[in-house]
Design an enzyme around this catalytic site. Sequence first.
Site, PDB file in Angstrom:
ATOM      1  N   LEU A 186      39.383  46.803  37.242  1.00 28.13           N
ATOM      2  CA  LEU A 186      40.754  46.343  37.453  1.00 28.13           C
ATOM      3  C   LEU A 186      40.883  44.846  37.216  1.00 28.13           C
ATOM      4  O   LEU A 186      41.948  44.272  37.421  1.00 28.13           O
ATOM      5  CB  LEU A 186      41.221  46.703  38.868  1.00 28.13           C
ATOM      6  N   PHE A 187      39.814  44.216  36.784  1.00 30.88           N
ATOM      7  CA  PHE A 187      39.809  42.855  36.228  1.00 30.88           C
ATOM      8  C   PHE A 187      40.372  41.787  37.173  1.00 30.88           C
ATOM      9  O   PHE A 187      40.990  40.819  36.731  1.00 30.88           O
ATOM     10  CB  PHE A 187      40.569  42.827  34.890  1.00 30.88           C
ATOM     11  N   CYS A 188      40.133  41.936  38.466  1.00 30.47           N
ATOM     12  CA  CYS A 188      40.650  40.972  39.456  1.00 30.47           C
ATOM     13  C   CYS A 188      42.147  40.765  39.284  1.00 30.47           C
ATOM     14  O   CYS A 188      42.666  39.669  39.498  1.00 30.47           O
ATOM     15  CB  CYS A 188      39.911  39.636  39.373  1.00 30.47           C
ATOM     16  N   ALA A 189      42.827  41.828  38.886  1.00 31.07           N
ATOM     17  CA  ALA A 189      44.287  41.826  38.776  1.00 31.07           C
ATOM     18  C   ALA A 189      44.760  43.217  39.176  1.00 31.07           C
ATOM     19  O   ALA A 189      45.473  43.903  38.440  1.00 31.07           O
ATOM     20  CB  ALA A 189      44.726  41.479  37.358  1.00 31.07           C
TER      21      ALA A 189
ATOM     22  N   HIS B 192      43.884  37.492  40.585  1.00 26.32           N
ATOM     23  CA  HIS B 192      43.725  37.201  42.013  1.00 26.32           C
ATOM     24  C   HIS B 192      43.547  35.712  42.289  1.00 26.32           C
ATOM     25  O   HIS B 192      43.880  35.227  43.369  1.00 26.32           O
ATOM     26  CB  HIS B 192      42.533  37.971  42.579  1.00 26.32           C
TER      27      HIS B 192
END
Length: 458
Positions: free
Chosen positions: A374-377, A129
């Site tokens: 979701l790991f900022c992705a 992100h």
Amino acid sequence: MSVSTTAVDQSICAPLPVLGADVTVPLVTGGDVTYAALDYAASAPALQRVWDDVAAYAPYYGSVHRGAGYLSQLSTDLFESSRVTVAEFLGCRADDQVVFTRSTTDSLNLLAAALPADCEVFVFETEHHASLLPWRDARVTYLDAPRTPAQAVATLEKALADRDPHGPALVCVTGASNVTGELWPVKELAAAAHAHGARIVLDAAQLAPHHPVDIAELDVDWVAFSGHKLYAPFGSGVLAGRTDWLRDAEPYLAGGGASRKVARRADGGVDVEWHTTAARHEAGSPNVIGVYSIASACKALTEAGFDKLVAREQQLVSRVREGLADVPEVKVLSLFGDDAPRVGVISFVVEGWNSSHFAAALSAEYGIGVRDGLFCAHPLVRTLLGSEPQDPGECGAPEAAPGERSLNAIRVSFGAGTPDEHVERFLGAVRELVGKGARWTYRTEDGRCVPDRGAAQV
């Protein structure tokens, strides 16, 4: 690939000393254990060398720039010499500029604020992100996730060739995925961008801690990275590269340090002459300790020998992937396939398990720190999981039934400070959890998954 995982010197070094290597944490099952930090992709532990360097400087801390006192002069020299160290670490060209920021996110938002009028930005949906979202004031073309490096280059070439009008353009691409660890064909993408009159910025947040990054060799226009992933705490980042767009843009922040001269006009207004150097975008009192910690980490990694660090990390990557492959219920997420070169970042799901539950059990029952979610992705992880946009899920949500897709994933990540023992403990814990199940039940508390101490032990 443009960044090779084949080390020139195949000798293997020992783990670099990191702060917190002897920290013990309590287990919900009783007793305590040395903490296994396997969440390097979020924040890597500080190198002991970095901590020692900062501690030695701390008594001499002073204001930066324009101060006449000895501590101010010393701090200014330290700040500016750190800029030189970072430039050398990144292989900057003679006319490149190093701007200190707060993080990769801050660096890319700075560049977004400096885009020329009518600039179009091209970014793959696979980005973190930090590099996916800053371009809100520009025309943005989001590119679908490629399934091979060659497809990534072909997709970008077509998008750039088809753009209308054929004005200024910027490509933003990651060097190493924060989800899969896979390396992207940076040099080839840079060549494609330049062939079509576009510029390119490299998000090196996950690449710089694991591989040498050479701006000139990769032929990228800018590189952004964060200190906290490079074994350097205190909240600093870097944007390094070409000067013209940054020099021509309004200062990222207006204030002292960015201004060269300020004067009142006869009509009561204010005239400002802004700096044209990196100071233009470094308004306010700079984070001297954060900047120095980055420079210290750059020196430490260089002196340790990046080739040796890469070789050792690749052994860990192979060991983790082989260990997870031995557990049929585990599915490792990959965009480019099993043979793709990668750094020490691996995400996976476990059949029949809620990922948050699994990660919480690793922590509470084994003292192992990983990450779930979701790991900022989000677009990338949803593509890999084949799921629709939805809430990332909580540990209190129903567990996925066998054969069903997980709502999120588990990520294990490691690097220069990871001992072999932590990797082996992690693999043993995965096998035991999959084989026997968690020994405690878990619930959501303030958005976190924690052992339900009010419930009976499983």
